[in-house]
Design a protein around this motif. Structure first.
Motif, PDB file in Angstrom:
ATOM      1  N   PHE A 174       0.955  -1.309   0.111  1.00 51.97           N
ATOM      2  CA  PHE A 174      -0.042  -0.170   0.174  1.00 51.97           C
ATOM      3  C   PHE A 174       0.982   1.172   0.035  1.00 51.97           C
ATOM      4  CE2 PHE A 174      -2.121   3.369   2.337  1.00 51.97           C
ATOM      5  CZ  PHE A 174      -3.211   3.602   1.527  1.00 51.97           C
ATOM      6  N   MET A 175       1.956   1.257   0.926  1.00 51.86           N
ATOM      7  CA  MET A 175       2.858   2.508   0.924  1.00 51.86           C
ATOM      8  C   MET A 175       3.452   2.614  -0.300  1.00 51.86           C
ATOM      9  SD  MET A 175       1.992   3.880   3.658  1.00 51.86           S
ATOM     10  CE  MET A 175       3.173   5.175   3.519  1.00 51.86           C
ATOM     11  N   SER A 176       4.093   1.601  -0.944  1.00 56.78           N
ATOM     12  CA  SER A 176       4.828   1.578  -2.168  1.00 56.78           C
ATOM     13  C   SER A 176       3.848   2.271  -3.282  1.00 56.78           C
ATOM     14  CB  SER A 176       5.476   0.338  -2.758  1.00 56.78           C
ATOM     15  OG  SER A 176       4.163  -0.579  -3.013  1.00 56.78           O
ATOM     16  N   LEU A 177       2.798   2.055  -3.213  1.00 60.18           N
ATOM     17  CA  LEU A 177       1.553   2.533  -4.408  1.00 60.18           C
ATOM     18  C   LEU A 177       1.347   3.808  -4.230  1.00 60.18           C
ATOM     19  CD1 LEU A 177      -1.533   0.976  -5.601  1.00 60.18           C
ATOM     20  CD2 LEU A 177      -1.508   3.363  -5.014  1.00 60.18           C
ATOM     21  N   ILE A 178       1.145   4.220  -2.982  1.00 63.52           N
ATOM     22  CA  ILE A 178       0.996   5.653  -2.596  1.00 63.52           C
ATOM     23  C   ILE A 178       2.357   6.477  -2.827  1.00 63.52           C
ATOM     24  CG2 ILE A 178       0.481   7.373  -0.572  1.00 63.52           C
ATOM     25  CD1 ILE A 178      -2.025   5.634  -1.703  1.00 63.52           C
ATOM     26  N   THR A 179       3.360   6.019  -2.245  1.00 61.14           N
ATOM     27  CA  THR A 179       4.521   6.930  -2.249  1.00 61.14           C
ATOM     28  C   THR A 179       4.915   7.134  -3.977  1.00 61.14           C
ATOM     29  OG1 THR A 179       5.513   5.657  -0.298  1.00 61.14           O
ATOM     30  CG2 THR A 179       6.991   6.820  -1.914  1.00 61.14           C
ATOM     31  N   SER A 180       4.807   6.026  -4.657  1.00 62.29           N
ATOM     32  CA  SER A 180       5.217   6.286  -6.109  1.00 62.29           C
ATOM     33  C   SER A 180       4.160   7.055  -6.863  1.00 62.29           C
ATOM     34  CB  SER A 180       5.297   4.887  -6.940  1.00 62.29           C
ATOM     35  OG  SER A 180       3.961   4.159  -6.520  1.00 62.29           O
ATOM     36  N   LEU A 181       2.869   7.073  -6.485  1.00 59.69           N
ATOM     37  CA  LEU A 181       1.955   7.848  -7.082  1.00 59.69           C
ATOM     38  C   LEU A 181       2.242   9.486  -6.768  1.00 59.69           C
ATOM     39  CD1 LEU A 181      -0.997   8.354  -8.434  1.00 59.69           C
ATOM     40  CD2 LEU A 181      -1.883   7.917  -6.124  1.00 59.69           C
ATOM     41  N   LEU A 182       2.413   9.681  -5.514  1.00 57.75           N
ATOM     42  CA  LEU A 182       2.731  11.038  -4.882  1.00 57.75           C
ATOM     43  C   LEU A 182       3.930  11.396  -5.824  1.00 57.75           C
ATOM     44  CD1 LEU A 182       1.504  10.798  -1.127  1.00 57.75           C
ATOM     45  CD2 LEU A 182       0.502  11.891  -3.094  1.00 57.75           C
ATOM     46  N   ILE A 183       5.141  10.830  -5.775  1.00 58.62           N
ATOM     47  CA  ILE A 183       6.276  11.208  -6.421  1.00 58.62           C
ATOM     48  C   ILE A 183       5.823  11.745  -7.908  1.00 58.62           C
ATOM     49  CG2 ILE A 183       8.416  10.593  -7.097  1.00 58.62           C
ATOM     50  CD1 ILE A 183       8.733   8.552  -5.008  1.00 58.62           C
ATOM     51  N   VAL A 184       5.017  10.855  -8.532  1.00 62.39           N
ATOM     52  CA  VAL A 184       5.077  11.441 -10.000  1.00 62.39           C
ATOM     53  C   VAL A 184       4.098  12.562 -10.168  1.00 62.39           C
ATOM     54  CG1 VAL A 184       3.758  10.496 -12.241  1.00 62.39           C
ATOM     55  CG2 VAL A 184       5.213   9.015 -10.850  1.00 62.39           C
ATOM     56  N   ILE A 197       6.130  -5.640  -4.484  1.00 58.71           N
ATOM     57  CA  ILE A 197       6.427  -4.127  -4.283  1.00 58.71           C
ATOM     58  C   ILE A 197       6.812  -3.524  -5.464  1.00 58.71           C
ATOM     59  CG2 ILE A 197       8.090  -2.755  -3.185  1.00 58.71           C
ATOM     60  CD1 ILE A 197       6.435  -4.162  -1.158  1.00 58.71           C
ATOM     61  N   ILE A 198       7.549  -4.050  -6.315  1.00 59.42           N
ATOM     62  CA  ILE A 198       7.896  -3.238  -7.618  1.00 59.42           C
ATOM     63  C   ILE A 198       6.888  -3.320  -8.596  1.00 59.42           C
ATOM     64  CG2 ILE A 198       9.142  -3.790  -9.914  1.00 59.42           C
ATOM     65  CD1 ILE A 198      11.111  -4.928  -8.123  1.00 59.42           C
ATOM     66  N   CYS A 199       5.772  -4.458  -8.563  1.00 58.90           N
ATOM     67  CA  CYS A 199       4.699  -4.321  -9.112  1.00 58.90           C
ATOM     68  C   CYS A 199       3.739  -3.183  -8.875  1.00 58.90           C
ATOM     69  CB  CYS A 199       3.803  -5.548  -9.223  1.00 58.90           C
ATOM     70  SG  CYS A 199       4.988  -6.711  -9.904  1.00 58.90           S
ATOM     71  N   CYS A 200       3.602  -2.928  -7.614  1.00 58.06           N
ATOM     72  CA  CYS A 200       2.658  -1.863  -6.975  1.00 58.06           C
ATOM     73  C   CYS A 200       3.296  -0.496  -7.115  1.00 58.06           C
ATOM     74  CB  CYS A 200       2.720  -2.089  -5.615  1.00 58.06           C
ATOM     75  SG  CYS A 200       1.274  -2.673  -4.751  1.00 58.06           S
ATOM     76  N   SER A 201       4.697  -0.386  -7.162  1.00 57.68           N
ATOM     77  CA  SER A 201       5.264   0.980  -7.756  1.00 57.68           C
ATOM     78  C   SER A 201       5.012   1.271  -9.040  1.00 57.68           C
ATOM     79  CB  SER A 201       6.733   0.906  -7.113  1.00 57.68           C
ATOM     80  OG  SER A 201       7.491  -0.109  -8.005  1.00 57.68           O
ATOM     81  N   LEU A 202       4.982   0.213  -9.842  1.00 56.25           N
ATOM     82  CA  LEU A 202       4.439   0.189 -11.316  1.00 56.25           C
ATOM     83  C   LEU A 202       3.281   0.750 -11.427  1.00 56.25           C
ATOM     84  CD1 LEU A 202       6.053  -2.799 -13.137  1.00 56.25           C
ATOM     85  CD2 LEU A 202       6.457  -0.302 -13.776  1.00 56.25           C
ATOM     86  N   ILE A 203       2.295   0.385 -10.675  1.00 56.84           N
ATOM     87  CA  ILE A 203       0.756   0.701 -10.593  1.00 56.84           C
ATOM     88  C   ILE A 203       0.612   2.227 -10.301  1.00 56.84           C
ATOM     89  CG2 ILE A 203      -1.393   0.417  -9.666  1.00 56.84           C
ATOM     90  CD1 ILE A 203      -0.567  -2.471  -9.295  1.00 56.84           C
ATOM     91  N   GLY A 204       1.429   2.582  -9.021  1.00 57.56           N
ATOM     92  CA  GLY A 204       1.443   3.758  -8.358  1.00 57.56           C
ATOM     93  C   GLY A 204       1.846   4.832  -9.354  1.00 57.56           C
TER      94      GLY A 204
END
Length: 365
Positions: free
Chosen positions: A27-37, A244-251
């Motif tokens: 969950f945090m990896s998705l939110i983090t990657s989304l916010l960074i972009v 974790i990598i897949c979730c960061s891809l989604i975010g």
């Protein structure tokens, strides 16, 4: 689908109390990657505009692209990859070898894609790197990476097995030569297929998100000894962390889609499409689900095949099968509006993910 999901949640609750830590990190990896972009993209877009780093449209492409897309900033893949890299560093277990492999291929393919974009956009070399140059670089990287993974992990039987859909406990056993060929076809092939698919606003990023969701499910199943037995697939010791990598891809993909949806205000460029393809390809190789992933990545394969068939038929009979390749341009020239093509391709991609999951459930029956 609901039955599969119910079984999945049941096994989580019954056998995996430690899973809450991973779910939190997902969950945090998705939110983090989304916010960074979302935070960095406006800054990056303004910088790109000031530097006049704009999309180069091929002269033989659709006339509407030449008129409407030539002044759009590009190389947005830099933001996507930066987001993924930072997120994975923060939220993943860096002692996991599979995470290290993925970060390495991310960095190397990002350099290849960046050089290609640099030649094309900064130096105004319209073709960028020549196809032979690009394939040579990709081939060398993939060969070295595949060889290292093979000899680093061949003590585990899973590295020598390929799971066959529809058949219980039946695997293809591979040697080094076959393993390298499969690795090459998946990583290099998918990297270039995703690059070819990236031709309309938002067309490629949503199928990447859908594929990443499917890969998360596969990572969980192959990375858990109980799940792998339940679904009759191989148990891969380190694969669960790849989610974790897949979730960061989604975010990062969702964040990029915010700016890339029609009409796009930024494109990802080769630095994004080539690298994202290599990451997805490597994950597929590491979790040993090559056949199932061919279905999940079907939309990319269709796009690549349309180009190959077009070239082959033109050389053979001097005739074009399509009005223009890849196939999404064919539909454009037939008069189909761009947003309609994009959404329809998204729908097809989502259906293919459902088909792959359904086949996975069939393995259990």
């Amino acid at each position: 689908m609901l039955i599969l999901l119910t079984h999945y949640l049941y096994y989580i609750m019954k056998y995996n109390f430690n899973i809450t830590n991973l779910i939190f990190r997902l969950f945090m990896s998705l939110i983090t990657s989304l916010l960074i972009v979302l935070i960095l993209s406006p800054i990056f877009i303004n910088y790109i505009k000031k530097k006049n780093i704009l999309q180069i449209i091929r002269s033989n492409g659709p006339i509407t692209h030449i008129n409407n897309k030539c002044n759009t900033p590009t190389m947005g893949g830099v933001i996507i990859l930066t987001s993924i890299f930072i997120t994975v560093i923060i939220w993943s277990n860096l002692l996991n070898l599979y995470i290290i492999y993925t970060l390495i291929i991310l960095l190397i393919y990002a350099v290849i894609g960046f050089v290609d974009d640099y030649y094309k956009i900064i130096l105004k070399h319209h073709q960028g790197l020549y196809i032979k140059q690009k394939l040579l670089l990709q081939s060398v990287v993939t060969f070295i990476m595949g060889t290292y993974i093979y000899y680093q992990n061949n003590k585990y039987m899973s590295i020598l097995q390929i799971n066959i859909p529809f058949y219980k406990n039946i695997f293809i056993y591979t040697n080094y030569f076959i393993y390298i060929i499969i690795t090459y076809m998946i990583i290099v092939g998918l990297s270039n297929a995703i690059n070819l698919t990236d031709g309309l606003d938002g067309l490629v990023i949503m199928p990447i998100i859908f594929t990443s969701i499917g890969l998360i499910i596969l990572c969980f199943i192959t990375g858990d000894i109980d799940f792998s037995k339940y679904f009759n697939v191989q148990y891969i010791k380190y694969s669960k962390e790849l989610s974790i990598i897949c979730c960061s891809l989604i975010g990062s993909g969702l964040g990029f889609l915010w700016f890339n949806t029609y009409p796009a205000i930024i494109f990802m460029g080769d630095v994004g499409s080539l690298t994202l393809g290599s990451i997805i390809g490597l994950i597929i190789i590491l979790i040993r689900q090559e056949f199932l992933s061919l279905i999940m990545c079907g939309i990319f394969i269709i796009e690549a095949l349309s180009v190959m068939i077009q070239i082959f038929m033109f050389k053979l009979k001097k005739k074009r099968v399509l009005l223009m390749a890849p196939i999404h341009h064919h539909f454009e020239l037939q008069g189909c509006p761009e947003p309609r093509i994009i959404v329809r391709f998204w729908i097809i991609s989502l259906i293919l993910i459902f088909c792959a999951i359904a086949i996975l459930q069939i393995n259990h029956i």
